[in-house]
Scaffold this motif. Structure first.
Motif, short mmCIF file in Angstrom:
data_model
loop_
_atom_site.label_atom_id
_atom_site.label_comp_id
_atom_site.label_asym_id
_atom_site.label_seq_id
_atom_site.Cartn_x
_atom_site.Cartn_y
_atom_site.Cartn_z
N UNK A 21 0.97 -1.22 0.00
CA UNK A 21 -0.03 0.07 0.14
C UNK A 21 1.05 1.36 0.16
N UNK A 22 1.89 1.28 0.91
CA UNK A 22 2.88 2.36 0.80
C UNK A 22 3.41 2.65 -0.60
N UNK A 23 3.86 1.59 -1.14
CA UNK A 23 4.36 1.95 -2.68
C UNK A 23 3.29 2.38 -3.56
N UNK A 24 2.21 1.89 -3.44
CA UNK A 24 1.04 2.16 -4.45
C UNK A 24 0.81 3.70 -4.18
N UNK A 25 0.59 4.11 -3.03
CA UNK A 25 0.00 5.61 -2.72
C UNK A 25 1.41 6.47 -2.79
N UNK A 26 2.46 6.01 -2.66
CA UNK A 26 3.89 7.04 -3.36
C UNK A 26 3.64 7.28 -4.44
N UNK A 27 3.53 6.16 -5.33
CA UNK A 27 3.25 6.16 -6.65
C UNK A 27 2.27 7.26 -7.04
N UNK A 28 1.03 6.89 -6.46
CA UNK A 28 -0.22 7.59 -6.72
C UNK A 28 -0.08 9.31 -6.65
N UNK A 29 0.53 9.57 -5.47
CA UNK A 29 0.86 10.95 -4.84
C UNK A 29 1.77 11.65 -5.85
N UNK A 30 3.06 10.82 -6.23
CA UNK A 30 3.77 11.50 -7.14
C UNK A 30 3.42 11.83 -8.62
N UNK A 31 2.67 10.70 -9.23
CA UNK A 31 2.29 10.71 -10.25
C UNK A 31 1.53 11.73 -10.50
N UNK A 32 0.68 12.20 -9.51
CA UNK A 32 -0.22 13.61 -9.55
C UNK A 32 0.43 14.80 -9.31
N UNK A 88 1.24 7.23 8.48
CA UNK A 88 0.39 7.78 7.38
C UNK A 88 1.70 8.09 6.38
N UNK A 89 0.76 7.94 5.04
CA UNK A 89 1.56 8.52 3.90
C UNK A 89 0.49 9.29 3.13
N UNK A 90 0.82 10.58 2.88
CA UNK A 90 -0.08 11.72 2.44
C UNK A 90 0.43 12.78 1.57
N UNK A 91 -0.44 13.33 0.90
CA UNK A 91 0.07 14.33 -0.04
C UNK A 91 0.10 15.66 0.88
N UNK A 92 1.47 16.57 0.90
CA UNK A 92 1.41 17.52 1.57
C UNK A 92 0.35 18.80 1.09
N UNK A 93 -0.04 18.80 0.04
CA UNK A 93 -0.79 19.89 -0.56
C UNK A 93 -2.13 19.89 -0.29
N UNK A 94 -2.82 18.44 -0.39
CA UNK A 94 -4.00 18.45 0.16
C UNK A 94 -4.70 17.33 1.22
#
Length: 148
Positions: free
Chosen positions: A15-26, A94-100
């Protein structure tokens, strides 16, 4: 049909790898919230606040990022000094996007990690279906919810 339960590894690193990729890809900045008191956590002590630390793990902020199954490791600069950071995956809260703020929170891992409870013996009635009178009522099906 035989009910055989095979122990599975923790889903947290996946899940960490997937969320990291999702945040970075956006085009957003991935931040980790870490339980700094967790066993094996290696972060500079000056960045720990209230037993936790928030780390920017964007590719532009760290070097040699490794999101492994057991450990997260990278080099980062703190007060101008490059330091190695090592975090057990179980210490990630937690792993989250800083912006939102979008991302995922994780429960604190207990001893034994994500090991499921043992299955009841074949002659033992499931909870809530008779027995010694102190059975707990049946719970509903598990569900997921979106946290914003």
């Amino acid at each position: 049909m035989t009910d055989v339960t095979h122990p599975m590894s923790s889903n947290r690193p996946y899940l960490l790898r997937a969320i990291y990729d999702w945040i970075s890809d956006n085009g957003l900045t991935p931040y980790l919230l870490i339980d700094a008191a967790g066993e094996g956590v290696r972060v500079p002590p000056q960045v720990v606040k209230n037993g936790q630390v928030v780390l920017n793990i964007a590719m532009r902020a760290v070097a040699n990022l490794e999101l492994g199954n057991d450990w997260i490791g990278f080099s980062a600069r703190f007060s101008g000094v490059s330091q190695a950071v090592r975090i057990p995956v179980g210490s990630v809260l937690a792993l989250y996007a800083q912006e939102n703020g979008q991302g995922m929170m994780f429960p604190a891992e207990e001893e034994g990690g994500d090991t499921p409870p043992p299955a009841p013996a074949p002659d033992e009635p499931p909870s809530g279906q008779g027995g010694n009178g102190d059975d707990k009522p049946k719970r509903g099906a598990p569900f997921l919810r979106v946290i914003k």
